[in-house]
Scaffold this active site. Structure first.
Site, PDB file in Angstrom:
ATOM      1  N   LYS A 160       0.825  -1.215   0.000  1.00 23.98           N
ATOM      2  CA  LYS A 160       0.000   0.000   0.000  1.00 23.98           C
ATOM      3  C   LYS A 160       0.864   1.272   0.000  1.00 23.98           C
ATOM      4  CE  LYS A 160      -3.847  -2.401   2.283  1.00 23.98           C
ATOM      5  NZ  LYS A 160      -4.919  -2.304   3.312  1.00 23.98           N
ATOM      6  N   TYR A 178     -12.460  -2.095  -3.316  1.00 22.11           N
ATOM      7  CA  TYR A 178     -12.935  -2.221  -1.933  1.00 22.11           C
ATOM      8  C   TYR A 178     -14.451  -2.015  -1.825  1.00 22.11           C
ATOM      9  CZ  TYR A 178      -8.224  -2.525   0.105  1.00 22.11           C
ATOM     10  OH  TYR A 178      -6.958  -2.942   0.478  1.00 22.11           O
ATOM     11  N   ASN A 187      -2.119   0.139   6.730  1.00 23.33           N
ATOM     12  CA  ASN A 187      -1.572  -1.125   7.238  1.00 23.33           C
ATOM     13  C   ASN A 187      -0.697  -1.873   6.231  1.00 23.33           C
ATOM     14  OD1 ASN A 187      -3.605  -2.052   5.626  1.00 23.33           O
ATOM     15  ND2 ASN A 187      -4.849  -2.912   7.265  1.00 23.33           N
ATOM     16  N   HIS A 239      -2.008  -5.517   1.499  1.00 23.28           N
ATOM     17  CA  HIS A 239      -3.296  -6.185   1.284  1.00 23.28           C
ATOM     18  C   HIS A 239      -3.064  -7.628   0.880  1.00 23.28           C
ATOM     19  CE1 HIS A 239      -7.144  -7.357  -0.540  1.00 23.28           C
ATOM     20  NE2 HIS A 239      -6.426  -7.788  -1.563  1.00 23.28           N
ATOM     21  N   GLU A 254      -9.329 -10.324  -8.094  1.00 21.66           N
ATOM     22  CA  GLU A 254      -8.324  -9.272  -7.888  1.00 21.66           C
ATOM     23  C   GLU A 254      -7.135  -9.428  -8.843  1.00 21.66           C
ATOM     24  OE1 GLU A 254      -7.468  -9.448  -3.683  1.00 21.66           O
ATOM     25  OE2 GLU A 254      -9.523  -8.851  -3.159  1.00 21.66           O
TER      26      GLU A 254
HETATM   27  P1  ATP Z   1      -7.106  -5.785   3.149  1.00 19.57           P
HETATM   28  O1  ATP Z   1      -8.419  -6.111   2.454  1.00 19.57           O
HETATM   29  O2  ATP Z   1      -6.558  -4.439   2.758  1.00 19.57           O
HETATM   30  O3  ATP Z   1      -6.106  -6.900   2.992  1.00 19.57           O
HETATM   31  P2  ATP Z   1      -8.134  -6.762   5.628  1.00 19.57           P
HETATM   32  O4  ATP Z   1      -8.729  -7.840   4.788  1.00 19.57           O
HETATM   33  O5  ATP Z   1      -7.238  -7.156   6.738  1.00 19.57           O
HETATM   34  O6  ATP Z   1      -7.367  -5.706   4.724  1.00 19.57           O
HETATM   35  P3  ATP Z   1     -10.704  -5.475   5.598  1.00 19.57           P
HETATM   36  O7  ATP Z   1     -11.734  -5.725   6.625  1.00 19.57           O
HETATM   37  O8  ATP Z   1     -10.872  -6.095   4.245  1.00 19.57           O
HETATM   38  O9  ATP Z   1      -9.301  -5.854   6.234  1.00 19.57           O
HETATM   39  O10 ATP Z   1     -10.577  -3.896   5.446  1.00 19.57           O
HETATM   40  C1  ATP Z   1      -9.967  -3.338   4.286  1.00 19.57           C
HETATM   41  C2  ATP Z   1      -9.100  -2.184   4.703  1.00 19.57           C
HETATM   42  O11 ATP Z   1      -9.939  -1.141   5.200  1.00 19.57           O
HETATM   43  C3  ATP Z   1      -8.133  -2.481   5.854  1.00 19.57           C
HETATM   44  O12 ATP Z   1      -6.939  -3.053   5.430  1.00 19.57           O
HETATM   45  C4  ATP Z   1      -7.913  -1.096   6.412  1.00 19.57           C
HETATM   46  O13 ATP Z   1      -6.952  -0.381   5.620  1.00 19.57           O
HETATM   47  C5  ATP Z   1      -9.268  -0.444   6.242  1.00 19.57           C
HETATM   48  N1  ATP Z   1     -10.049  -0.581   7.471  1.00 19.57           N
HETATM   49  C6  ATP Z   1     -10.719  -1.669   7.894  1.00 19.57           C
HETATM   50  N2  ATP Z   1     -11.331  -1.432   9.060  1.00 19.57           N
HETATM   51  C7  ATP Z   1     -11.040  -0.152   9.385  1.00 19.57           C
HETATM   52  C8  ATP Z   1     -11.351   0.693  10.471  1.00 19.57           C
HETATM   53  N3  ATP Z   1     -12.131   0.274  11.476  1.00 19.57           N
HETATM   54  N4  ATP Z   1     -10.860   1.958  10.457  1.00 19.57           N
HETATM   55  C9  ATP Z   1     -10.087   2.396   9.450  1.00 19.57           C
HETATM   56  N5  ATP Z   1      -9.748   1.644   8.389  1.00 19.57           N
HETATM   57  C10 ATP Z   1     -10.204   0.388   8.353  1.00 19.57           C
HETATM   58 MG    MG Z   2      -9.870  -7.487   3.050  1.00 28.40          MG
END
Ligand code: ATP
Ligand code: MG
Length: 138
Positions: free
Chosen positions: A10, A50, A113, A116, A127
């Site tokens: 990211k 997303y 974070n 992804h 994807e």
């Molecule tokens: P990713 O899909 O990016 O791999 P993930 O699967 O661990 O992450 P998801 O639940 O899919 O988590 O959320 C997608 C992204 O949205 C997260 O990686 C984070 O950057 C953001 N995100 C998720 N929850 C929150 C939150 N409560 N506050 C802020 N950002 C969030």
């Molecule tokens: Mg995710």
């Protein structure tokens, strides 16, 4: 495609100079790189990628973060790629991520974070097709 997953490094990790270290950890963990590019998501790209989170309160923040600079997209291959890669990256919130995981090492917050990883074989295929044409996959 059952043994592949889609990674994005990211914008925060790009800005902080972690691309080389992340790719080294990914290949050392046994993932083979099948496709790789440096690119930047448009607003529409990030909203599409997303889309499942479009009703969540953090969606606007997520889209603006994911579009603010370059990302690395990679198609990775390994047995149990989706689940093993989720283990390698660690919990969504870096404060809860296990020691040694990519998010523990390189993420700064829940929103920013670093990495992804696809969450299912079905989404890995979707994807992969989002980022790469067939001729870009080896
Ligand atoms: P990713 O899909 O990016 O791999 P993930 O699967 O661990 O992450 P998801 O639940 O899919 O988590 O959320 C997608 C992204 O949205 C997260 O990686 C984070 O950057 C953001 N995100 C998720 N929850 C929150 C939150 N409560 N506050 C802020 N950002 C969030
Ligand atoms: Mg995710």
């Amino acid at each position: 495609m059952a043994n592949t997953t889609l990674m994005m490094i990211k914008p925060d990790a790009f800005e902080n100079g972690h691309i080389g270290n992340i790719l080294e950890k990914v290949t050392s963990a046994g993932f083979k790189i099948k496709a790789l590019k440096l690119t930047q998501l448009t607003k529409r790209d990030a909203e599409t990628f997303y889309e499942v989170h479009s009703e969540r309160p953090f969606f606007g923040e997520l889209v603006s973060f994911m579009t603010r600079g370059p990302i690395v997209a990679a198609l990775l291959e390994k047995e149990n790629a989706v689940s093993d890669f989720r283990t390698l990256i660690g919990a969504t919130n870096p404060a809860e991520a296990a020691e040694g995981t990519l998010r523990k090492l390189y993420a700064t917050s829940m929103g920013e974070n670093a990495v992804h990883g696809s969450d299912s074989d079905e989404n890995a295929s979707i994807e992969a097709a989002f980022h790469f044409s067939k001729r870009e996959c080896f």
